[in-house]
Scaffold this motif. Structure first.
Motif, mmCIF file in Angstrom:
data_model
loop_
_atom_site.group_PDB
_atom_site.id
_atom_site.type_symbol
_atom_site.label_atom_id
_atom_site.label_comp_id
_atom_site.label_asym_id
_atom_site.label_seq_id
_atom_site.Cartn_x
_atom_site.Cartn_y
_atom_site.Cartn_z
ATOM 1 N N ILE A 1 0.858 -1.183 0.000
ATOM 2 C CA ILE A 1 0.000 0.000 0.000
ATOM 3 C C ILE A 1 0.894 1.233 0.000
ATOM 4 O O ILE A 1 1.752 1.377 0.878
ATOM 5 C CB ILE A 1 -0.916 0.010 1.239
ATOM 6 C CG1 ILE A 1 -1.804 -1.242 1.258
ATOM 7 C CG2 ILE A 1 -1.772 1.273 1.267
ATOM 8 C CD1 ILE A 1 -2.492 -1.460 2.594
ATOM 9 N N VAL A 2 0.720 2.110 -0.983
ATOM 10 C CA VAL A 2 1.512 3.338 -1.095
ATOM 11 C C VAL A 2 0.591 4.532 -0.905
ATOM 12 O O VAL A 2 -0.341 4.740 -1.690
ATOM 13 C CB VAL A 2 2.218 3.420 -2.465
ATOM 14 C CG1 VAL A 2 3.038 4.705 -2.547
ATOM 15 C CG2 VAL A 2 3.104 2.203 -2.698
ATOM 16 N N ILE A 3 0.853 5.320 0.132
ATOM 17 C CA ILE A 3 0.001 6.455 0.471
ATOM 18 C C ILE A 3 0.770 7.760 0.250
ATOM 19 O O ILE A 3 1.812 7.982 0.869
ATOM 20 C CB ILE A 3 -0.468 6.387 1.933
ATOM 21 C CG1 ILE A 3 -1.232 5.084 2.188
ATOM 22 C CG2 ILE A 3 -1.328 7.600 2.283
ATOM 23 C CD1 ILE A 3 -1.555 4.849 3.646
ATOM 24 N N PHE A 4 0.274 8.593 -0.622
ATOM 25 C CA PHE A 4 0.813 9.943 -0.788
ATOM 26 C C PHE A 4 0.000 10.888 0.099
ATOM 27 O O PHE A 4 -1.233 10.862 0.071
ATOM 28 C CB PHE A 4 0.727 10.392 -2.240
ATOM 29 C CG PHE A 4 1.755 9.752 -3.130
ATOM 30 C CD1 PHE A 4 2.975 10.371 -3.358
ATOM 31 C CD2 PHE A 4 1.507 8.522 -3.720
ATOM 32 C CE1 PHE A 4 3.928 9.779 -4.173
ATOM 33 C CE2 PHE A 4 2.457 7.917 -4.534
ATOM 34 C CZ PHE A 4 3.675 8.549 -4.759
ATOM 35 N N TYR A 5 0.703 11.706 0.876
ATOM 36 C CA TYR A 5 0.010 12.635 1.764
ATOM 37 C C TYR A 5 0.611 14.025 1.633
ATOM 38 O O TYR A 5 1.728 14.200 1.147
ATOM 39 C CB TYR A 5 0.049 12.132 3.203
ATOM 40 C CG TYR A 5 1.397 12.155 3.876
ATOM 41 C CD1 TYR A 5 1.723 13.137 4.815
ATOM 42 C CD2 TYR A 5 2.351 11.177 3.607
ATOM 43 C CE1 TYR A 5 2.961 13.151 5.456
ATOM 44 C CE2 TYR A 5 3.587 11.180 4.234
ATOM 45 C CZ TYR A 5 3.884 12.162 5.161
ATOM 46 O OH TYR A 5 5.113 12.172 5.782
ATOM 47 N N ARG A 6 -0.140 15.029 2.072
ATOM 48 C CA ARG A 6 0.267 16.427 1.889
ATOM 49 C C ARG A 6 1.414 16.814 2.812
ATOM 50 O O ARG A 6 2.334 17.513 2.405
ATOM 51 C CB ARG A 6 -0.934 17.338 2.127
ATOM 52 C CG ARG A 6 -1.989 17.223 1.037
ATOM 53 C CD ARG A 6 -3.296 17.851 1.475
ATOM 54 N NE ARG A 6 -4.249 17.958 0.373
ATOM 55 C CZ ARG A 6 -5.551 17.805 0.517
ATOM 56 N NH1 ARG A 6 -6.051 17.507 1.706
ATOM 57 N NH2 ARG A 6 -6.359 17.944 -0.510
ATOM 58 N N GLY A 7 1.322 16.387 4.051
ATOM 59 C CA GLY A 7 2.371 16.740 4.995
ATOM 60 C C GLY A 7 1.899 16.619 6.424
ATOM 61 O O GLY A 7 0.708 16.419 6.698
ATOM 62 N N PHE A 8 2.840 16.755 7.334
ATOM 63 C CA PHE A 8 2.552 16.597 8.753
ATOM 64 C C PHE A 8 1.489 17.577 9.245
ATOM 65 O O PHE A 8 0.793 17.321 10.220
ATOM 66 C CB PHE A 8 3.829 16.806 9.563
ATOM 67 C CG PHE A 8 4.276 18.245 9.608
ATOM 68 C CD1 PHE A 8 3.933 19.060 10.680
ATOM 69 C CD2 PHE A 8 5.017 18.799 8.573
ATOM 70 C CE1 PHE A 8 4.325 20.387 10.720
ATOM 71 C CE2 PHE A 8 5.410 20.127 8.606
ATOM 72 C CZ PHE A 8 5.064 20.927 9.679
ATOM 73 N N PHE A 9 1.336 18.716 8.572
ATOM 74 C CA PHE A 9 0.458 19.793 9.025
ATOM 75 C C PHE A 9 -1.001 19.580 8.642
ATOM 76 O O PHE A 9 -1.883 20.311 9.105
ATOM 77 C CB PHE A 9 0.926 21.121 8.422
ATOM 78 C CG PHE A 9 1.037 21.068 6.922
ATOM 79 C CD1 PHE A 9 -0.065 21.308 6.124
ATOM 80 C CD2 PHE A 9 2.248 20.748 6.314
ATOM 81 C CE1 PHE A 9 0.035 21.243 4.742
ATOM 82 C CE2 PHE A 9 2.355 20.690 4.932
ATOM 83 C CZ PHE A 9 1.249 20.928 4.146
ATOM 84 N N CYS A 10 -1.273 18.602 7.795
ATOM 85 C CA CYS A 10 -2.620 18.410 7.268
ATOM 86 C C CYS A 10 -3.475 17.607 8.254
ATOM 87 O O CYS A 10 -3.152 16.451 8.546
ATOM 88 C CB CYS A 10 -2.578 17.692 5.922
ATOM 89 S SG CYS A 10 -4.210 17.339 5.240
ATOM 90 N N PRO A 11 -4.564 18.163 8.780
ATOM 91 C CA PRO A 11 -5.397 17.434 9.741
ATOM 92 C C PRO A 11 -6.050 16.194 9.134
ATOM 93 O O PRO A 11 -6.291 15.218 9.840
ATOM 94 C CB PRO A 11 -6.442 18.466 10.168
ATOM 95 C CG PRO A 11 -6.462 19.482 9.076
ATOM 96 C CD PRO A 11 -5.072 19.540 8.543
#
Length: 275
Positions: free
Chosen positions: A48-58
């Motif tokens: 499973i590969v998850i792209f996320y915006r960043g640590f700051f994104c709720p």
């Protein structure tokens, strides 16, 4: 490439630094284990590969908190999960530690992979030039099985959806069935319990001697170093006579029987030699 992937396409086998700055390849996570090679299986495991915006994104924080319970299930199912963002390794490391996450956090700080996949967020605000929140479920050969677009949070996969995806993939793998393990070849290496409870007293004393080089308590696999052999001798914990889960420590002196198969040398009937 610069195109949106679709199911059936091959995901690029990229190399990125993890949260510790160590470079890893995506295929490192899907390869079969050493035991699988010894058993003669050819297939690896889904990812499973998850792209996320960043640590700051709720929203990312909420998604990852929901996955904390799932990571234990992944571990016992031999599947992997990775998260990718444009954050620096030191930031990813802190985010990972704060969550209590066990999966790797990879860092595409120059946005090369994010741009290649055409998932760069080009809107205004704090999400600009960040990865769009996509989740890719990959087969062991990195073929895309399922894609989830999480622009709206409801588009992100639930644990149950991921479980169904993994099951669908693994049902097609050569190791999935009980019959695959209940074969004469595998049972030479992964020793059935009845071997040690039925007629064991009549078994010949082991003649080979060596020292346990390593033993992984999580996988139950290890290696014996013996001067008479050029290669390390593989063993599964089931090769130690007894009942239940058996362990052994690196450095212990042992005697054992040698098993020769088409997938290499293995040890069985492993007995400790008292000091």
């Amino acid at each position: 490439m610069k195109k949106k992937l679709k199911p059936g396409d091959k995901f690029p086998d990229f190399s990125l630094p993890d949260q510790n700055g160590r470079s890893v390849n995506l295929s490192d996570f899907t390869r079969q284990g050493e035991a699988d090679k010894r058993y003669g299986f050819k297939d690896g495991y889904p990812l499973i590969v998850i792209f996320y915006r960043g640590f700051f994104c709720p929203r990312d924080q909420q998604q990852f908190r929901s996955l904390l319970a799932f990571q234990k299930e992944l571990n016992v199912n031999f599947c992997k999960m990775v998260a990718i963002s444009a954050d620096e390794p030191i930031v990813s490391s802190a985010f990972k530690a704060g969550l209590g996450a066990g999966w790797p956090f990879l860092c595409d700080t120059d946005r090369k992979l994010i741009r290649e996949l055409d998932i760069l967020d080009e809107t205004e605000g704090e999400y600009a030039y960040r990865a769009l929140p996509y989740t890719f479920v990959l087969k062991p050969d990195l073929e895309v099985f399922k894609i989830y677009n999480g622009w709206y949070f409801v588009g992100r996969p639930t644990i149950e959806e991921l479980r169904i995806d993994l099951r669908s993939i693994m049902q097609e793998m050569d190791y999935y069935s009980y019959e695959a393990f209940n074969s004469p070849h595998v049972k030479k290496i992964r020793i059935p319990q009845q071997t040690w409870t039925e007629g064991y007293s009549e078994r010949a004393e082991p003649t080979e001697k060596g020292i346990v080089d390593s033993f992984n308590i999580r996988t139950g696999n290890g290696y014996i170093k013996a001067p008479q052999f050029d290669e390390l001798i593989f063993f599964n914990f089931t090769a130690i006579p007894g009942e239940g889960y058996r362990t052994i420590k690196a450095g212990e002196k042992v005697k054992f029987e040698l098993v020769k198969t088409h997938t290499g040398l293995s040890a069985t009937n492993i007995l400790r030699i008292p000091d």
